[in-house]
Design a protein around this motif. Structure first.
Motif, short mmCIF file in Angstrom:
data_model
loop_
_atom_site.label_atom_id
_atom_site.label_comp_id
_atom_site.label_asym_id
_atom_site.label_seq_id
_atom_site.Cartn_x
_atom_site.Cartn_y
_atom_site.Cartn_z
N LEU A 156 0.83 -1.20 0.00
CA LEU A 156 0.00 0.00 0.00
C LEU A 156 0.87 1.26 0.00
O LEU A 156 0.57 2.23 -0.71
N LYS A 157 1.94 1.22 0.80
CA LYS A 157 2.86 2.36 0.82
C LYS A 157 3.47 2.59 -0.56
O LYS A 157 3.62 3.72 -1.02
N GLU A 158 3.83 1.49 -1.24
CA GLU A 158 4.42 1.60 -2.57
C GLU A 158 3.45 2.17 -3.58
O GLU A 158 3.85 2.75 -4.58
N GLN A 159 2.15 2.00 -3.32
CA GLN A 159 1.12 2.56 -4.20
C GLN A 159 0.76 3.99 -3.83
O GLN A 159 -0.13 4.59 -4.43
N GLY A 160 1.46 4.52 -2.83
CA GLY A 160 1.18 5.88 -2.39
C GLY A 160 -0.01 5.98 -1.45
O GLY A 160 -0.53 7.07 -1.22
N LEU A 161 -0.43 4.84 -0.89
CA LEU A 161 -1.55 4.82 0.04
C LEU A 161 -1.05 4.70 1.47
O LEU A 161 0.06 4.22 1.71
N ASN A 162 -1.88 5.11 2.40
CA ASN A 162 -1.51 5.07 3.82
C ASN A 162 -2.16 3.84 4.46
O ASN A 162 -3.38 3.76 4.55
N PRO A 163 -1.36 2.86 4.93
CA PRO A 163 -1.92 1.66 5.55
C PRO A 163 -2.80 1.96 6.77
O PRO A 163 -3.74 1.21 7.05
N THR A 164 -2.51 3.03 7.48
CA THR A 164 -3.33 3.40 8.63
C THR A 164 -4.73 3.80 8.18
O THR A 164 -5.74 3.44 8.81
N VAL A 165 -4.81 4.53 7.07
CA VAL A 165 -6.10 4.95 6.52
C VAL A 165 -6.84 3.77 5.92
O VAL A 165 -8.05 3.61 6.11
N GLU A 166 -6.11 2.93 5.18
CA GLU A 166 -6.76 1.83 4.46
C GLU A 166 -7.12 0.65 5.36
O GLU A 166 -8.15 0.01 5.18
N LEU A 167 -6.24 0.34 6.32
CA LEU A 167 -6.40 -0.87 7.13
C LEU A 167 -6.53 -0.61 8.63
O LEU A 167 -6.77 -1.54 9.40
N GLY A 168 -6.33 0.64 9.05
CA GLY A 168 -6.23 0.90 10.48
C GLY A 168 -4.94 0.32 11.04
O GLY A 168 -4.87 -0.03 12.23
N TRP A 169 -3.91 0.25 10.21
CA TRP A 169 -2.65 -0.41 10.55
C TRP A 169 -1.87 0.41 11.57
O TRP A 169 -1.68 1.61 11.43
N LYS A 170 -1.44 -0.26 12.65
CA LYS A 170 -0.62 0.39 13.66
C LYS A 170 0.48 -0.58 14.10
O LYS A 170 0.19 -1.73 14.42
N LYS A 171 1.69 -0.10 14.10
CA LYS A 171 2.79 -0.89 14.66
C LYS A 171 2.90 -0.51 16.13
O LYS A 171 3.67 0.34 16.53
N THR A 172 2.11 -1.21 16.94
CA THR A 172 2.01 -0.85 18.35
C THR A 172 3.09 -1.50 19.21
O THR A 172 3.45 -0.98 20.26
N GLY A 173 3.58 -2.65 18.77
CA GLY A 173 4.38 -3.48 19.66
C GLY A 173 3.45 -4.11 20.70
O GLY A 173 2.36 -3.59 20.98
N SER A 174 3.85 -5.23 21.25
CA SER A 174 3.01 -5.89 22.25
C SER A 174 3.82 -6.22 23.50
O SER A 174 5.03 -6.47 23.43
N LEU A 175 3.14 -6.19 24.63
CA LEU A 175 3.75 -6.49 25.92
C LEU A 175 2.95 -7.59 26.61
O LEU A 175 1.74 -7.46 26.80
N LEU A 176 3.62 -8.66 26.95
CA LEU A 176 3.03 -9.73 27.75
C LEU A 176 3.53 -9.51 29.18
O LEU A 176 4.73 -9.57 29.44
N VAL A 177 2.60 -9.20 30.10
CA VAL A 177 2.96 -8.73 31.44
C VAL A 177 2.79 -9.85 32.47
O VAL A 177 1.72 -10.48 32.55
N GLY A 178 3.85 -10.09 33.24
CA GLY A 178 3.80 -11.08 34.31
C GLY A 178 3.94 -10.43 35.67
O GLY A 178 4.60 -9.39 35.81
N ARG A 179 3.34 -11.08 36.71
CA ARG A 179 3.38 -10.49 38.05
C ARG A 179 3.66 -11.52 39.14
O ARG A 179 3.51 -11.22 40.31
N THR A 180 4.05 -12.72 38.76
CA THR A 180 4.45 -13.73 39.74
C THR A 180 5.78 -14.33 39.30
O THR A 180 6.17 -14.21 38.14
N LYS A 181 6.46 -14.97 40.25
CA LYS A 181 7.76 -15.56 39.91
C LYS A 181 7.61 -16.60 38.79
O LYS A 181 8.43 -16.66 37.87
N ALA A 182 6.55 -17.40 38.87
CA ALA A 182 6.34 -18.41 37.84
C ALA A 182 6.12 -17.77 36.48
O ALA A 182 6.65 -18.24 35.45
N GLN A 183 5.37 -16.67 36.45
CA GLN A 183 5.12 -15.99 35.18
C GLN A 183 6.39 -15.34 34.66
O GLN A 183 6.65 -15.35 33.45
N LEU A 184 7.21 -14.79 35.55
CA LEU A 184 8.46 -14.17 35.11
C LEU A 184 9.40 -15.20 34.51
O LEU A 184 10.07 -14.95 33.50
N ASP A 185 9.46 -16.36 35.14
CA ASP A 185 10.28 -17.44 34.58
C ASP A 185 9.77 -17.84 33.20
O ASP A 185 10.55 -18.11 32.27
#
Length: 527
Positions: A156-185
């Motif tokens: 889409l970018k190569e066609q001169g289009l904006n992926p955010t406009v066309e697809l709602g595309w966001k490079k947000t990154g993701s976080l998996l959050v742990g709060r116990t020792k077992a989850q941290l391991d």
């Protein structure tokens, strides 16, 4: 869970229920178009209307599927296509796109409603790998699908289009959050696995986690797995774009839409060759692909029982609630987040899950979509095909998310009703976590593909389909030549859509698949 928990099973009549909307059909006849003689006539005498080449597409987010049409109608009752797809959610539409862009086949898509009136429009839209396990059966399919989504955004970018406009595309990154020792391991091990699998992943200690997400509650036992390259989409915008691509093939006589056209039955002359809707008989030369979501099982079972076949497609609806707060800027989110417990979907044990004591799983997920809406969730429960809003579940979601974001404890959920919506969906669940994709054994010419299924708007209600072994089914159905299944992707329909579409098209066309389809074979659950 015992089948009795599902409540009364739906029937094909439920799936074929007519919505109180005018029939919408899109069809551009090619110069070589030839109307077939009607060999299996519907009991309904009315015909749907197909409109000629002057058609203007309006992609208004709130009016998907509405068109300005030419005044000259073409009346048709029976036509032939190479591929007929039942279901116009993200799965059906991406399958249609794959055939149209990678082959010269003609495609018809059929739905009892309109795109995004099912669960496609009810999810969070994330394309995250943080909660996926390298080496698992669905890892390769998910990874391939994410590559294809990213390739689409780049094109889409190569066609001169904006992926955010066309697809709602966001490079947000993701976080998996742990709060116990077992989850941290667990998170340390997962980061190591993800890096070895070729992804960019980082383990964040409590101070690094707090720096990334200042509004997140972080103590000495908190940590996170961070994948900076994970992205998300907006389902409505994405569907609108895919529809626009598909319709570009209509003027060539290769694409037609039959919306608000419930399927009545399958037609056979030794192998499945056509479907009959309220107004049309649609013949298929190559394959019939069923992508009807959580209704797929009952539709297939009821339709083929008349043939003396007992076809048990083990897809179960798994209900979920997702809370949407529109234009909510009280909470700062820099990435998409989910708690480590989301991976296993633990059942609530320390609180009453709801008034009737049913089993309920609630895990924290939070992200902001392209329109600036805060999406928080999510819940999972087996309560049959019910899409009724359960305020107790919404309260549990709010309470769970507030444990991670204490600022929310200062707000009353009741005071947010003006900008609050709740999406309630039935995930296509299979106990082994793999979707069903591919030919249906014993049914020549039919393919099945199930992901997200049915959405009911009640402030926004959403339902997903589920299959008993947790893994989707993808491939031919033993004993049913040219019948294919693609179903049971739980909450990963959008995430795995392009990879599954590619696998289905390759299977139908007899090409080698890019991802090994053996783990998703249909016979593993039908035998």
């Amino acid at each position: 869970m015992a089948s009795s928990m599902l409540g009364p099973p739906p029937t094909a009549r439920d799936f074929c229920r007519v919505t109180p909307m005018a029939t919408h059909c899109l069809f551009f006849p090619s110069p070589n178009f030839r109307r077939r003689s009607i060999t299996h006539r519907s009991t309904f005498s009315s015909h749907s209307i197909f409109f000629g080449a002057s058609l203007k597409v309006h992609t208004n987010r709130n009016q998907l599927g509405r068109f300005s049409r030419s005044p000259t109608p073409i009346y048709c009752s029976s036509q032939e296509f190479d591929v007929v797809i039942v279901g116009a959610g993200i799965i059906g539409l991406t399958i249609a796109r794959q055939f149209l862009t990678s082959s010269d086949l003609s495609v018809a898509i059929v739905d009892k409603a309109l795109p995004c009136s099912g669960a496609t429009g009810a999810g969070q839209g994330y394309l995250w790998m943080a909660h996926k396990t390298p080496g698992s059966d669905i890892w390769d399919l998910t990874w391939r699908s994410h590559q294809l989504w990213k390739m689409l955004a780049e094109s889409l970018k190569e066609q001169g289009l904006n992926p955010t406009v066309e697809l709602g595309w966001k490079k947000t990154g993701s976080l998996l959050v742990g709060r116990t020792k077992a989850q941290l391991d667990m998170l340390k091990g997962r980061v190591k696995q993800l890096n070895e699998a070729g992804l960019k992943a980082e383990y964040l200690c409590n101070s690094d986690l707090s720096e990334q997400e200042p509004d997140l509650f972080v103590d000495k036992d908190s940590a996170g797995a961070f994948l900076p390259d994970d992205c998300q989409l907006d389902a409505y915008l994405t569907v609108s774009y895919i529809e626009k691509v598909n319709r570009s093939f209509a003027s060539k006589g290769r694409y037609a839409e039959f919306y608000n056209q419930p399927v009545k039955c399958f037609i056979s002359n030794g192998e499945v060759k056509a479907i009959e809707t309220l107004s049309h008989t649609l013949h298929s030369k190559k394959g019939i692909i069923v992508a009807a979501g959580c209704w797929t099982g009952c539709l297939m079972q009821d339709s083929f029982r008349n043939w003396g076949m007992e076809l048990d497609v083990p897809v179960r609806p798994r209900k979920g609630h997702l809370l949407v707060l529109q234009n909510f800027d009280y909470l700062q989110l820099n990435h998409g987040l989910m708690e480590a417990g989301y991976v296993d979907h633990p059942t609530l044990s320390d609180i009453e899950s709801s008034e009737d004591g049913r089993s309920l799983s609630v895990s924290m997920t939070a992200t902001v979509d392209a329109a600036g809406n805060l999406l928080i969730g999510s819940s999972r429960e087996f309560v049959g095909f019910s899409t009724e809003l359960d305020e107790s579940v919404v309260r549990y979601i709010w309470k769970r998310v507030a444990e991670f974001f204490p600022k929310l404890e200062l707000l009353s959920l009741s005071n947010l009703s003006a900008n609050r919506k709740v999406r309630i969906g039935l995930r296509p669940y299979m106990p082994d976590g793999k979707p069903m994709i591919g030919p249906v054994p014993g049914l020549s010419n039919v393919y099945l593909r199930i992901y997200f299924t049915f959405i009911k708007i009640f402030d926004l209600h959403n339902i997903y389909t589920a299959v008993p072994d947790g893994k989707p089914m993808i491939g031919p159905v033993p004993g049913l030549s040219n019948v294919y299944l693609a179903a049971g992707h739980e909450g990963g329909g959008l995430s795995m859509a392009l990879g599954t579409a590619e696998m289905v098209a390759d299977t139908v066309l007899g090409h080698p698949t890019k991802v090994d389809c053996a783990p998703f074979a249909v016979h593993r659950v039908l035998d």
